[in-house]
Write an enzyme that holds these catalytic residues in place. Structure first.
Site, PDB file in Angstrom:
ATOM      1  CB  ILE A  11      -1.224  -0.146   1.624  1.00 47.56           C
ATOM      2  CG1 ILE A  11      -1.878  -1.494   1.143  1.00 47.56           C
ATOM      3  CG2 ILE A  11      -1.570   1.509   1.034  1.00 47.56           C
ATOM      4  CD1 ILE A  11      -2.363  -1.459   2.302  1.00 47.56           C
ATOM      5  CG  ASP A  13      10.149  -0.162   3.238  1.00 46.90           C
ATOM      6  OD1 ASP A  13       8.944   0.004   3.185  1.00 46.90           O
ATOM      7  OD2 ASP A  13      11.001  -0.601   4.272  1.00 46.90           O
ATOM      8  CB  THR A  41      -6.572  -3.197   9.637  1.00 51.06           C
ATOM      9  OG1 THR A  41      -7.174  -4.125   9.605  1.00 51.06           O
ATOM     10  CG2 THR A  41      -5.593  -3.742  11.174  1.00 51.06           C
ATOM     11  CG  ASP A  42     -11.271  -4.483   8.267  1.00 52.70           C
ATOM     12  OD1 ASP A  42     -10.285  -4.654   8.539  1.00 52.70           O
ATOM     13  OD2 ASP A  42     -12.199  -4.630   7.315  1.00 52.70           O
ATOM     14  CD  GLU A  43      -7.391  -7.932   9.707  1.00 52.32           C
ATOM     15  OE1 GLU A  43      -6.601  -8.628  10.422  1.00 52.32           O
ATOM     16  OE2 GLU A  43      -7.219  -8.781   8.677  1.00 52.32           O
ATOM     17  CE1 TYR A  95      -1.216  -6.312  10.638  1.00 54.35           C
ATOM     18  CE2 TYR A  95      -3.735  -7.045  10.500  1.00 54.35           C
ATOM     19  CZ  TYR A  95      -2.202  -6.134   9.853  1.00 54.35           C
ATOM     20  OH  TYR A  95      -2.870  -5.390   9.367  1.00 54.35           O
ATOM     21  CE  LYS A  99      -2.177  -1.882  11.649  1.00 52.33           C
ATOM     22  NZ  LYS A  99      -0.940  -0.849  11.365  1.00 52.33           N
TER      23      LYS A  99
HETATM   24  P1  NAD Z   1       3.293  -5.041   3.407  1.00 49.47           P
HETATM   25  O1  NAD Z   1       3.517  -5.944   4.134  1.00 49.47           O
HETATM   26  O2  NAD Z   1       3.423  -5.085   1.695  1.00 49.47           O
HETATM   27  O3  NAD Z   1       4.332  -4.010   3.994  1.00 49.47           O
HETATM   28  C1  NAD Z   1       4.617  -3.104   4.645  1.00 49.47           C
HETATM   29  C2  NAD Z   1       6.667  -2.562   4.730  1.00 49.47           C
HETATM   30  O4  NAD Z   1       6.874  -1.528   5.794  1.00 49.47           O
HETATM   31  C3  NAD Z   1       7.365  -3.258   3.893  1.00 49.47           C
HETATM   32  O5  NAD Z   1       7.693  -2.048   2.456  1.00 49.47           O
HETATM   33  C4  NAD Z   1       8.141  -3.602   5.102  1.00 49.47           C
HETATM   34  O6  NAD Z   1       9.615  -3.468   4.928  1.00 49.47           O
HETATM   35  C5  NAD Z   1       7.872  -2.754   6.186  1.00 49.47           C
HETATM   36  N1  NAD Z   1       8.631  -2.473   6.695  1.00 49.47           N
HETATM   37  C6  NAD Z   1       8.220  -3.435   8.030  1.00 49.47           C
HETATM   38  N2  NAD Z   1       8.782  -4.393   8.895  1.00 49.47           N
HETATM   39  C7  NAD Z   1       9.170  -1.852   9.068  1.00 49.47           C
HETATM   40  C8  NAD Z   1      10.232  -1.734  10.031  1.00 49.47           C
HETATM   41  N3  NAD Z   1      10.646  -1.969  11.098  1.00 49.47           N
HETATM   42  N4  NAD Z   1      10.545  -0.590  10.167  1.00 49.47           N
HETATM   43  C9  NAD Z   1      10.309   0.278   8.333  1.00 49.47           C
HETATM   44  N5  NAD Z   1       9.723   0.105   7.284  1.00 49.47           N
HETATM   45  C10 NAD Z   1       9.073  -1.121   7.927  1.00 49.47           C
HETATM   46  O7  NAD Z   1       1.851  -3.780   4.224  1.00 49.47           O
HETATM   47  P2  NAD Z   1       0.492  -3.895   3.787  1.00 49.47           P
HETATM   48  O8  NAD Z   1      -0.102  -4.758   2.841  1.00 49.47           O
HETATM   49  O9  NAD Z   1       1.350  -2.280   2.293  1.00 49.47           O
HETATM   50  O10 NAD Z   1       0.243  -2.806   4.178  1.00 49.47           O
HETATM   51  C11 NAD Z   1       0.978  -1.375   4.631  1.00 49.47           C
HETATM   52  C12 NAD Z   1      -0.329  -0.983   6.436  1.00 49.47           C
HETATM   53  O11 NAD Z   1      -1.601  -1.154   6.074  1.00 49.47           O
HETATM   54  C13 NAD Z   1      -0.001  -1.833   7.485  1.00 49.47           C
HETATM   55  O12 NAD Z   1       0.313  -0.788   8.573  1.00 49.47           O
HETATM   56  C14 NAD Z   1      -0.653  -2.380   7.574  1.00 49.47           C
HETATM   57  O13 NAD Z   1      -1.426  -3.005   8.980  1.00 49.47           O
HETATM   58  C15 NAD Z   1      -2.233  -2.003   7.195  1.00 49.47           C
HETATM   59  N6  NAD Z   1      -3.208  -2.399   6.502  1.00 49.47           N
HETATM   60  C16 NAD Z   1      -2.587  -3.574   5.059  1.00 49.47           C
HETATM   61  C17 NAD Z   1      -4.292  -3.599   4.415  1.00 49.47           C
HETATM   62  C18 NAD Z   1      -4.313  -4.907   3.844  1.00 49.47           C
HETATM   63  O14 NAD Z   1      -4.936  -5.109   3.339  1.00 49.47           O
HETATM   64  N7  NAD Z   1      -2.784  -5.179   2.977  1.00 49.47           N
HETATM   65  C19 NAD Z   1      -5.381  -3.311   5.118  1.00 49.47           C
HETATM   66  C20 NAD Z   1      -5.695  -2.840   6.252  1.00 49.47           C
HETATM   67  C21 NAD Z   1      -4.945  -2.434   6.662  1.00 49.47           C
HETATM   68  P1  TYD Z   2      -5.086 -12.746   3.539  1.00 49.89           P
HETATM   69  O1  TYD Z   2      -5.316 -12.772   2.356  1.00 49.89           O
HETATM   70  O2  TYD Z   2      -4.143 -13.064   4.361  1.00 49.89           O
HETATM   71  O3  TYD Z   2      -5.911 -11.591   4.847  1.00 49.89           O
HETATM   72  P2  TYD Z   2      -6.678 -11.268   6.155  1.00 49.89           P
HETATM   73  O4  TYD Z   2      -6.578 -12.800   6.657  1.00 49.89           O
HETATM   74  O5  TYD Z   2      -5.952 -10.055   6.968  1.00 49.89           O
HETATM   75  O6  TYD Z   2      -8.166 -11.012   6.093  1.00 49.89           O
HETATM   76  O7  TYD Z   2      -6.522 -13.345   3.723  1.00 49.89           O
HETATM   77  C1  TYD Z   2      -7.892 -12.931   3.567  1.00 49.89           C
HETATM   78  C2  TYD Z   2      -8.646 -14.076   3.359  1.00 49.89           C
HETATM   79  O8  TYD Z   2      -8.232 -15.723   2.139  1.00 49.89           O
HETATM   80  C3  TYD Z   2      -9.187 -15.075   4.811  1.00 49.89           C
HETATM   81  O9  TYD Z   2     -10.422 -15.419   5.166  1.00 49.89           O
HETATM   82  C4  TYD Z   2      -7.994 -16.012   4.622  1.00 49.89           C
HETATM   83  C5  TYD Z   2      -8.174 -16.655   3.679  1.00 49.89           C
HETATM   84  N1  TYD Z   2      -7.399 -16.931   2.699  1.00 49.89           N
HETATM   85  C6  TYD Z   2      -6.927 -18.568   2.191  1.00 49.89           C
HETATM   86  O10 TYD Z   2      -8.437 -19.260   1.622  1.00 49.89           O
HETATM   87  N2  TYD Z   2      -6.281 -19.092   2.093  1.00 49.89           N
HETATM   88  C7  TYD Z   2      -4.826 -18.546   1.762  1.00 49.89           C
HETATM   89  O11 TYD Z   2      -3.904 -18.928   0.971  1.00 49.89           O
HETATM   90  C8  TYD Z   2      -4.712 -17.485   2.304  1.00 49.89           C
HETATM   91  C9  TYD Z   2      -3.596 -16.673   1.997  1.00 49.89           C
HETATM   92  C10 TYD Z   2      -6.213 -16.602   2.503  1.00 49.89           C
END
Ligand code: NAD
Ligand code: TYD
Length: 337
Positions: free
Chosen positions: A13, A34, A126-128, A151, A155
């Site tokens: 993101i 990063d 996150t909504d989680e 996780y 958060k």
């Molecule tokens: P990601 O795992 O793809 O990226 C995380 C980034 O943070 C990486 O580039 C990593 O190198 C960097 N990082 C990790 N530890 C670090 C540290 N100690 N110092 C500096 N950089 C560090 O994650 P994402 O999916 O892009 O998520 C970004 C944010 O959004 C997170 O805070 C996550 O909790 C939140 N979020 C993600 C989702 C989703 O669906 N992916 C949904 C809701 C919220």
């Molecule tokens: P994920 O992408 O890990 O996001 P989150 O757990 O944060 O919602 O998983 C999304 C949904 O997909 C979750 O219900 C778990 C399911 N899932 C599978 O069924 N198989 C998989 O290999 C993965 C990674 C996730």
């Protein structure tokens, strides 16, 4: 000029956000801190590494002196904290790093932001943190925090620290809580890119449990515009849910992917469920829509088509990401399922 410290800007993101800001807001400086963990990837930013308004710094958000120096040196006026350990399955096999980065790292950033008097601190949450829903209802900003996984517990803890800094020291903050993102540059440990990658390589698609777990999908660009709206318009101390109004059971998403890439449903394999698996997430995003005028730009059908097309067009990005450590991760995580 807005001068931003973006953390985690080489992740999924964060890199989409950095790209959006540099492309659409030329009066903005982005200092991108990063650590480049397994999830951070400079190939997400190839065209932007030499951009005149982008300063990339490899470093840890837990490093207080480094963070303080960056805030001073670049006269930062807002921090957007994306940096985190972000994968639920990894938090189940190894929770400690989630406390170190997501709680300890956020605390370090908060202390520096307070001491250097930054104008805004945006915590990307996150909504989680709200826990799990049954078949009815949606999360609002008033839903009590009730995290279930290591996780989401980390958060939620970070969210509490952000609010405590606002309450105790008057730190001007906002928190955004968004639903599951999907789109370009997502690491293939998460559902959608993992299923696209496996389907393209005729590998089994591992579906946890009955596959009827529900997630509320948000296209990553729309998440980025929501954070931008918060930075521009949000009153201090407000929390905003961000969601795409796209609730889907996992199986429906997987079938759509198979259809789109022309692969058979026989690739689907039901595997052992994730322990403590949250049944359903659904976001009420009414507040950010009403108060800040934000709305998503694509439907799920449009977003997933764009996403699959992106992975097809960026086979080299994907092949680099899944080489090396990813193979060990995949073997270990999926061996006993
Ligand atoms: P990601 O795992 O793809 O990226 C995380 C980034 O943070 C990486 O580039 C990593 O190198 C960097 N990082 C990790 N530890 C670090 C540290 N100690 N110092 C500096 N950089 C560090 O994650 P994402 O999916 O892009 O998520 C970004 C944010 O959004 C997170 O805070 C996550 O909790 C939140 N979020 C993600 C989702 C989703 O669906 N992916 C949904 C809701 C919220
Ligand atoms: P994920 O992408 O890990 O996001 P989150 O757990 O944060 O919602 O998983 C999304 C949904 O997909 C979750 O219900 C778990 C399911 N899932 C599978 O069924 N198989 C998989 O290999 C993965 C990674 C996730």
């Amino acid at each position: 000029m807005k001068r931003l410290l973006v953390t985690g800007g080489a992740g999924f993101i964060g890199s989409n956000f950095v790209q959006m800001v540099l492309s659409e807001h030329p009066d903005c400086l982005v200092v991108n801190l990063d650590k480049l963990t397994y999830a951070g990837n400079l190939e997400n930013l190839t065209e932007f590494m030499r951009h005149e308004n982008h300063v990339f710094v490899q470093g840890d958000i837990c490093d207080g002196p480094l963070v303080a120096r960056l805030l001073d040196e670049h006269r930062i006026d807002a921090v957007v904290n994306f940096a985190a350990e972000s994968h639920v399955d990894r938090s189940i096999t190894g929770p400690k790093i989630f406390i170190d980065t997501n709680v300890g790292g956020t605390l370090t950033l908060l202390e520096a932001a307070r001491d250097k008097k930054v104008e805004r601190f945006v915590q990307v949450s996150t909504d989680e943190v709200y826990g799990s829903l049954g078949s009815e209802g949606m999360f609002t900003e008033r839903t009590p925090l009730s995290p279930n996984s290591p996780y989401s517990a980390s958060k939620a803890s970070a969210d509490h620290f952000v609010q405590a800094f606002g309450h105790t020291w008057g730190l001007p903050y906002n928190i955004t809580r968004c639903s599951n993102n999907y789109g370009p540059y997502q690491f293939p440990e998460k559902l959608i890119p993992l299923m696209i990658h496996n389907a393209l390589h005729d590998k089994e698609l591992p579906v946890y449990g009955d596959g009827l777990y529900v997630r509320d999908w948000l296209y990553v660009y729309d998440h980025c515009t929501a954070i931008w709206a918060v930075l521009q318009k949000a009153p201090v101390g407000e929390v905003y849910n961000v969601g795409g109004c796209n609730e889907k059971p996992n199986l429906e998403v997987i079938r759509l992917i198979l259809q789109h890439v022309g692969k058979p449903e026989t690739l689907i394999r039901y595997v052992k469920d994730r322990p403590g698996h949250d049944r359903r997430y659904a976001i009420d995003a009414g507040k950010i829509m009403r108060d800040l005028g934000w709305k998503p730009s694509v439907t799920f059908e449009e977003g997933i088509a764009k996403t699959i097309d992106w992975y097809l067009a960026n086979a080299q990005w994907l092949s680099h990401v899944v080489s090396g450590d990813y193979q060990n991760y995949y073997r270990t995580m999926y061996a006993n399922r």
